[in-house]
Design a protein around this motif. Sequence first.
Motif, PDB file in Angstrom:
ATOM      1  N   MET A   1       0.839  -1.184   0.000  1.00 46.29           N
ATOM      2  CA  MET A   1       0.000   0.000   0.000  1.00 46.29           C
ATOM      3  C   MET A   1       0.888   1.253   0.000  1.00 46.29           C
ATOM      4  O   MET A   1       1.960   1.251   0.568  1.00 46.29           O
ATOM      5  N   THR A   2       0.411   2.293  -0.629  1.00 50.04           N
ATOM      6  CA  THR A   2       1.114   3.578  -0.630  1.00 50.04           C
ATOM      7  C   THR A   2       0.091   4.699  -0.555  1.00 50.04           C
ATOM      8  O   THR A   2      -1.095   4.504  -0.824  1.00 50.04           O
ATOM      9  N   ASP A   3       0.554   5.879  -0.187  1.00 50.99           N
ATOM     10  CA  ASP A   3      -0.310   7.057  -0.187  1.00 50.99           C
ATOM     11  C   ASP A   3      -0.546   7.506  -1.623  1.00 50.99           C
ATOM     12  O   ASP A   3       0.297   7.304  -2.499  1.00 50.99           O
ATOM     13  N   ALA A  27       3.790  18.433  -1.325  1.00 50.68           N
ATOM     14  CA  ALA A  27       3.795  18.826   0.088  1.00 50.68           C
ATOM     15  C   ALA A  27       4.884  18.114   0.878  1.00 50.68           C
ATOM     16  O   ALA A  27       5.433  18.677   1.824  1.00 50.68           O
ATOM     17  N   HIS A  28       5.208  16.878   0.482  1.00 47.24           N
ATOM     18  CA  HIS A  28       6.184  16.080   1.225  1.00 47.24           C
ATOM     19  C   HIS A  28       7.539  15.983   0.537  1.00 47.24           C
ATOM     20  O   HIS A  28       8.369  15.167   0.913  1.00 47.24           O
ATOM     21  N   SER A  29       7.773  16.828  -0.453  1.00 50.25           N
ATOM     22  CA  SER A  29       9.012  16.727  -1.228  1.00 50.25           C
ATOM     23  C   SER A  29      10.107  17.685  -0.772  1.00 50.25           C
ATOM     24  O   SER A  29      11.124  17.808  -1.431  1.00 50.25           O
ATOM     25  N   ASP A  59       5.452   7.482   4.016  1.00 47.02           N
ATOM     26  CA  ASP A  59       6.616   8.260   3.588  1.00 47.02           C
ATOM     27  C   ASP A  59       7.170   9.143   4.697  1.00 47.02           C
ATOM     28  O   ASP A  59       8.285   9.629   4.599  1.00 47.02           O
ATOM     29  N   ILE A  60       6.413   9.338   5.751  1.00 47.21           N
ATOM     30  CA  ILE A  60       6.863  10.147   6.891  1.00 47.21           C
ATOM     31  C   ILE A  60       6.819   9.284   8.155  1.00 47.21           C
ATOM     32  O   ILE A  60       5.790   8.700   8.470  1.00 47.21           O
ATOM     33  N   GLN A  61       7.918   9.170   8.864  1.00 46.70           N
ATOM     34  CA  GLN A  61       8.025   8.485  10.159  1.00 46.70           C
ATOM     35  C   GLN A  61       7.462   7.055  10.162  1.00 46.70           C
ATOM     36  O   GLN A  61       6.660   6.688  11.036  1.00 46.70           O
ATOM     37  N   PRO A  62       7.854   6.207   9.223  1.00 47.32           N
ATOM     38  CA  PRO A  62       7.331   4.839   9.197  1.00 47.32           C
ATOM     39  C   PRO A  62       7.722   4.050  10.447  1.00 47.32           C
ATOM     40  O   PRO A  62       8.823   4.206  10.972  1.00 47.32           O
ATOM     41  N   GLY A  63       6.771   3.230  10.937  1.00 51.93           N
ATOM     42  CA  GLY A  63       7.040   2.326  12.049  1.00 51.93           C
ATOM     43  C   GLY A  63       7.020   2.940  13.433  1.00 51.93           C
ATOM     44  O   GLY A  63       7.166   2.230  14.427  1.00 51.93           O
ATOM     45  N   LYS A  64       6.826   4.242  13.531  1.00 53.94           N
ATOM     46  CA  LYS A  64       6.828   4.889  14.850  1.00 53.94           C
ATOM     47  C   LYS A  64       5.407   5.021  15.394  1.00 53.94           C
ATOM     48  O   LYS A  64       4.429   4.997  14.654  1.00 53.94           O
ATOM     49  N   LYS A 109      12.387  19.439   8.273  1.00 51.80           N
ATOM     50  CA  LYS A 109      13.196  19.616   7.068  1.00 51.80           C
ATOM     51  C   LYS A 109      12.399  19.295   5.813  1.00 51.80           C
ATOM     52  O   LYS A 109      12.684  19.819   4.742  1.00 51.80           O
ATOM     53  N   ARG A 110      11.398  18.451   5.942  1.00 56.37           N
ATOM     54  CA  ARG A 110      10.683  17.938   4.784  1.00 56.37           C
ATOM     55  C   ARG A 110       9.348  18.622   4.511  1.00 56.37           C
ATOM     56  O   ARG A 110       8.897  18.667   3.381  1.00 56.37           O
ATOM     57  N   GLU A 111       8.699  19.127   5.567  1.00 52.48           N
ATOM     58  CA  GLU A 111       7.363  19.701   5.383  1.00 52.48           C
ATOM     59  C   GLU A 111       7.012  20.689   6.487  1.00 52.48           C
ATOM     60  O   GLU A 111       7.663  20.723   7.528  1.00 52.48           O
ATOM     61  N   ARG A 112       5.960  21.476   6.219  1.00 55.02           N
ATOM     62  CA  ARG A 112       5.387  22.392   7.215  1.00 55.02           C
ATOM     63  C   ARG A 112       3.891  22.119   7.254  1.00 55.02           C
ATOM     64  O   ARG A 112       3.231  22.107   6.226  1.00 55.02           O
ATOM     65  N   GLU A 113       3.380  21.894   8.472  1.00 58.89           N
ATOM     66  CA  GLU A 113       1.967  21.598   8.641  1.00 58.89           C
ATOM     67  C   GLU A 113       1.339  22.551   9.647  1.00 58.89           C
ATOM     68  O   GLU A 113       1.948  22.854  10.680  1.00 58.89           O
ATOM     69  N   LEU A 114       0.126  22.997   9.357  1.00 56.98           N
ATOM     70  CA  LEU A 114      -0.695  23.713  10.327  1.00 56.98           C
ATOM     71  C   LEU A 114      -1.545  22.650  10.994  1.00 56.98           C
ATOM     72  O   LEU A 114      -2.435  22.068  10.370  1.00 56.98           O
ATOM     73  N   VAL A 115      -1.240  22.360  12.258  1.00 56.87           N
ATOM     74  CA  VAL A 115      -1.855  21.239  12.965  1.00 56.87           C
ATOM     75  C   VAL A 115      -3.009  21.733  13.831  1.00 56.87           C
ATOM     76  O   VAL A 115      -2.817  22.584  14.706  1.00 56.87           O
ATOM     77  N   TYR A 116      -4.196  21.181  13.580  1.00 52.46           N
ATOM     78  CA  TYR A 116      -5.384  21.433  14.396  1.00 52.46           C
ATOM     79  C   TYR A 116      -5.463  20.312  15.424  1.00 52.46           C
ATOM     80  O   TYR A 116      -5.689  19.160  15.072  1.00 52.46           O
ATOM     81  N   VAL A 117      -5.270  20.647  16.707  1.00 50.57           N
ATOM     82  CA  VAL A 117      -5.169  19.654  17.766  1.00 50.57           C
ATOM     83  C   VAL A 117      -6.506  19.523  18.501  1.00 50.57           C
ATOM     84  O   VAL A 117      -7.088  20.518  18.933  1.00 50.57           O
ATOM     85  N   ASN A 118      -6.941  18.276  18.658  1.00 52.69           N
ATOM     86  CA  ASN A 118      -8.190  17.958  19.345  1.00 52.69           C
ATOM     87  C   ASN A 118      -7.956  16.816  20.321  1.00 52.69           C
ATOM     88  O   ASN A 118      -7.005  16.047  20.162  1.00 52.69           O
ATOM     89  N   LYS A 119      -8.863  16.698  21.294  1.00 43.64           N
ATOM     90  CA  LYS A 119      -8.824  15.541  22.185  1.00 43.64           C
ATOM     91  C   LYS A 119     -10.250  15.061  22.407  1.00 43.64           C
ATOM     92  O   LYS A 119     -11.219  15.801  22.184  1.00 43.64           O
ATOM     93  N   ALA A 120     -10.362  13.809  22.843  1.00 42.56           N
ATOM     94  CA  ALA A 120     -11.662  13.237  23.193  1.00 42.56           C
ATOM     95  C   ALA A 120     -11.431  12.135  24.214  1.00 42.56           C
ATOM     96  O   ALA A 120     -10.351  11.526  24.254  1.00 42.56           O
TER      97      ALA A 120
END
Length: 168
Positions: A1-3, A27-29, A59-64, A109-120
Amino acid sequence: MTDNLEELFPVVNEDGVTTGKITRKEAHSGTRILHPVVHLHLFNSKGELYLQRRPLWKDIQPGKWDTACGGHMAYGETPEEALRREVSEELGITDFEPEFLGKYVFDSKRERELVYVNKAVYDGKVNPSDDELDGGRFWTEEELREAMGKNILTPNFEQEYKAFFPCR
């Protein structure tokens, strides 16, 4: 499987206003063009935190181990719509009440994200997607502290957890 590398993401400014669009591949390049993502920190009533294991094909942080649910907003989608879609797809949960905690820019180094943080808080069954995740489980606070800084958890999760849950 891939994105799907041609999937379209919105390009946003730091206020979350859409200014254009970009493919996942772009975005991830390494372009580091700001694009939005949603995160859900899923606690049970015992205070344990659910983490997902990222598949090795990512493609980002596999296995973690990472935030219970995290995903990109699709072009034209609101943060709330993206959160509900991602949680349903990744965890099989539709009956949860998210609490928005805030947003921030994650810069690597690879990307910039605007992260919307939620909890439940959720005590029902979690059904991690076999297609998108490599399983998941609830972690105690002690287990999380022990794993911090040991390349077990994603750097993004560690940074976010410390910022939004400093008293745990």
